[in-house]
Design a protein around this motif. Structure first.
Motif, PDB file in Angstrom:
ATOM      1  N   THR A 203      10.053  -3.892   2.830  1.00 21.30           N
ATOM      2  CA  THR A 203      10.554  -2.577   3.167  1.00 21.30           C
ATOM      3  C   THR A 203      11.685  -2.436   3.077  1.00 21.30           C
ATOM      4  OG1 THR A 203       8.130  -2.605   3.514  1.00 21.30           O
ATOM      5  CG2 THR A 203       9.945  -0.808   4.205  1.00 21.30           C
TER       6      THR A 203
ATOM      7  N   ASP B 164       5.607  -0.482  -2.604  1.00 23.05           N
ATOM      8  CA  ASP B 164       6.100  -0.615  -1.499  1.00 23.05           C
ATOM      9  C   ASP B 164       4.550  -1.019  -1.246  1.00 23.05           C
ATOM     10  OD1 ASP B 164       6.625  -2.321   0.770  1.00 23.05           O
ATOM     11  OD2 ASP B 164       7.389  -0.632   1.967  1.00 23.05           O
ATOM     12  N   GLU B 165       3.677  -1.576  -1.160  1.00 24.11           N
ATOM     13  CA  GLU B 165       2.728  -1.663  -0.434  1.00 24.11           C
ATOM     14  C   GLU B 165       1.531  -0.942  -0.898  1.00 24.11           C
ATOM     15  OE1 GLU B 165       1.449  -3.048   3.132  1.00 24.11           O
ATOM     16  OE2 GLU B 165       4.253  -3.858   3.675  1.00 24.11           O
TER      17      GLU B 165
HETATM   18 MG   LIG Z   1       7.031  -3.249   4.925  1.00 25.33          MG
END
Ligand SMILES: [Mg+2]
Ligand SMILES: Nc1ncnc2c1ncn2[C@@H]1O[C@H](COP(=O)(O)OP(=O)(O)OP(=O)(O)O)[C@@H](O)[C@H]1O
Length: 315
Positions: free
Chosen positions: A45, A161-162
């Motif tokens: 991140t 992000d994910e």
């Molecule tokens: Mg992360």
């Protein structure tokens, strides 16, 4: 430089004495999907936030499409769509309303906005919900609208992000299929994930990071070929307990067998050299021994083996 690109040069982020990202140098270029893997706290991140100029680097620099994020933030991010830490969409808005606002903020000309929102809702398979209030959507549907928001200005670089974390299996499968389709439209997608099967299914290349350091970046094929060393493996299950020794003895005649590893239940993982013909010989031998063989499955993905090897060794 041709095609969309993401580049980091010695990119470093420290929080006090703690180094979250340690001289990351990475060059991604072309229309493809790159998976960004690493354990919790690895610095994924952090990297994506640095690319999106949400935090400042301690050292180093990064560029999107050849434009430095530090020097020309606006121009660099103009052609990028970012989804980090999914924001809550105001519940009484419809996707049409919410996305038109985002399109306005992202500088899509007024005359193109409606059309663009329509296109992007089709891309995330939410056209039928364009005029329903977001407040009543499932988590997965909200996430699809968040992805649409990242895409509304039709960026060439997409940073996620994910994107499927926290969704149920159906929501995850939907997000995965959307990301897979995004690739077809001349985009560079850089996506962090914890889910190795997702990366195997969706991504062309993979970068692995641990404790702020890049361990490798390569195509998925190269990574698995390089580390699997020509081995294959299958997981086999028996109706009743079979001892490891008994199984080794029974498999003694199959020269390709390298290793027998007990798994949970009455299951074993058998590693062997070679491809399908070795697998055929192995399974036919086993079936003929009447040990109660009831299941055969492909082992966990080769990527998982590579991941565990690299992360546990910590190199
Ligand atoms: Mg992360
Ligand atoms: N604002 C901050 N202040 C201090 N430390 C931070 C801050 N933000 C992140 N960190 C630390 O930096 C490290 C990297 O965090 P990061 O969020 O990039 O990890 P990640 O790879 O995204 O992990 P996860 O898979 O859990 O999302 C972590 O140890 C985290 O605690």
């Amino acid at each position: 430089m041709s095609g969309p690109s993401i580049e980091t040069r010695g990119l470093t982020k420290r929080w006090g004495n703690f180094t979250a990202l340690d001289h990351l140098t990475l060059h991604l270029e072309g229309s493809k999907c790159v998976g960004f893997l690493g354990p919790n706290g690895a610095g994924k991140t952090t990297t994506l936030k640095l690319l999106a100029d949400m935090i400042f680097p301690t050292e180093g620099d990064c560029s999107l499409n050849g434009i430095s994020v530090r020097e020309s933030r606006k121009r660099a991010l103009e052609n990028a769509g970012v989804l980090i830490e999914s924001p809550e969409i105001y519940p009484s808005l419809t996707p049409n309303e919410a996305l038109e606002m985002v399109a306005d903020l992202r500088g899509v000309p007024a005359r193109d906005r409606r059309n663009r929102v329509k296109e992007v809702l089709a891309e995330v398979k939410m056209s039928d919900w364009a005029d329903k209030k977001v407040g009543r959507f499932s988590k997965g549907m909200k996430q699809r609208i968040n992805i649409a928001a990242a895409l509304v200005h039709d960026p060439e670089v997409v940073i996620l992000d994910e994107p499927s974390t926290g969704l149920d299996p159906r929501g995850m499968a939907e997000v995965r299929s959307i990301v897979r389709d995004l690739k077809k439209s001349h985009r560079l997608i850089f996506m962090s994930s914890h889910i190795l099967s997702e990366v195997t299914e969706v991504c062309d290349e993979v970068a692995l990071i641990d404790r702020g350091k890049l361990l490798f970046y390569d195509t998925l094929e190269n990574v698995t070929a390089r580390f699997s060393d020509g081995h294959s493996s299958v997981d086999i299950g028996f109706a009743r307990p079979v001892t490891e020794d008994a199984l080794r003895t029974e498999l003694g005649s199959v020269s390709a067998v390298r290793e027998v590893i007990p798994l949970a239940g009455n299951k074993y993982r058998v590693r062997f050299d070679g491809g399908l013909s070795a697998q055929e010989q192995l399974l036919e031998t086993l079936a003929g021994r009447h040990l109660g063989l009831v299941s055969v499955a492909e082992s966990e993905s080769a990527l998982e083996e590579v991941y565990l090897q690299k992360i546990s060794r910590g190199d």
